[in-house]
Design an enzyme around this catalytic site. Structure first.
Site, short mmCIF file in Angstrom:
data_model
loop_
_atom_site.label_atom_id
_atom_site.label_comp_id
_atom_site.label_asym_id
_atom_site.label_seq_id
_atom_site.Cartn_x
_atom_site.Cartn_y
_atom_site.Cartn_z
N ASP A 60 0.84 -0.88 0.07
CA ASP A 60 0.43 0.55 0.55
C ASP A 60 0.98 1.33 -0.15
O ASP A 60 2.23 1.69 0.26
CB ASP A 60 -0.98 -0.09 1.32
CG ASP A 60 -1.63 0.95 1.75
OD1 ASP A 60 -2.55 2.07 0.30
OD2 ASP A 60 -1.50 1.89 2.38
N ASP A 67 0.15 5.13 0.75
CA ASP A 67 -0.29 6.34 1.91
C ASP A 67 -0.46 5.46 3.06
O ASP A 67 -1.49 4.86 3.32
CB ASP A 67 -1.32 7.05 1.56
CG ASP A 67 -1.70 7.40 0.15
OD1 ASP A 67 -0.40 7.85 -0.25
OD2 ASP A 67 -2.51 8.08 -0.42
MG LIG Z 1 -2.32 3.42 3.46
#
Ligand SMILES: [Mg+2]
Length: 187
Positions: free
Chosen positions: A4, A6
């Protein structure tokens, strides 16, 4: 290894006035965590092929342009790879949840595509980690059949959701650096 973006590679943006948390919407807002370039280089040394899988609905929501989101992503990769690592594939879902796409996490469309792009045939899904800081990352990883790493505090809203959905991340720790420490010790 499927990452992932962010909250894993770069910080999220907090708006103290609105009390909201959002992805960076412009390259100038990108702040890659200081430990990330080295952590990614160590992952590469351990033999992991790296890909990013990220939901980015902000242009579909009218908060910024698609171009800004693409430039923002390029900036994250540039800074995150400053330690010499290569991120070989990026899958970005630009949809909103109500669009009903197959790619948006916790769907597994992006994970399937990234796995294929990394040359998944030589490895089993069980060798793949899905790494994230959200419940949807763990959910997508479990559905896909990968092992899951979650970054966040043990007492949090996410924990209650994990409990209610019977989800248990295989690794639970502070951040990407702590995860790489764990992988190196396991060798
Ligand atoms: Mg995230």
């Amino acid at each position: 290894m499927l990452l992932d973006r962010d909250g894993v590679l770069n910080a999220v943006c907090v708006d103290p006035e609105q009390g909201t948390v959002d992805s960076p919407l412009h390259p100038s807002q990108v702040k890659v965590y200081p430990w990330v370039p080295d952590a990614l280089a160590r992952l590469a040394s351990l033999g992991y092929a790296l890909a990013v899988v990220t939901n980015q609905p902000s242009s579909a929501k009218g908060k910024t342009t698609r171009k800004n989101l693409e430039d923002t992503h390029a900036r994250v990769l540039e800074l995150a790879c400053a330690g010499g690592a290569v991120i070989r594939d990026s899958q970005i879902c630009f949809h909103r949840s109500e669009d009903g796409c197959a790619c948006r996490k916790p769907g597994t469309g992006m994970l399937e595509a990234a796995f294929a792009a990394l040359g998944g045939s030589g490895t089993t899904k069980d060798d793949v980690w899905m790494v994230g800081d959200g419940v949807t990352d763990v959910e997508a990883g479990v559905r896909f059949g990968a092992r899951t790493a979650f970054f966040g505090p043990r007492k949090c809203d996410a924990c209650k959701i994990f409990e209610s959905r019977d989800l248990v991340p295989d690794f639970w720790g502070k951040n990407l650096e702590a995860f790489v420490d764990f992988l190196e010790k396991r060798r």
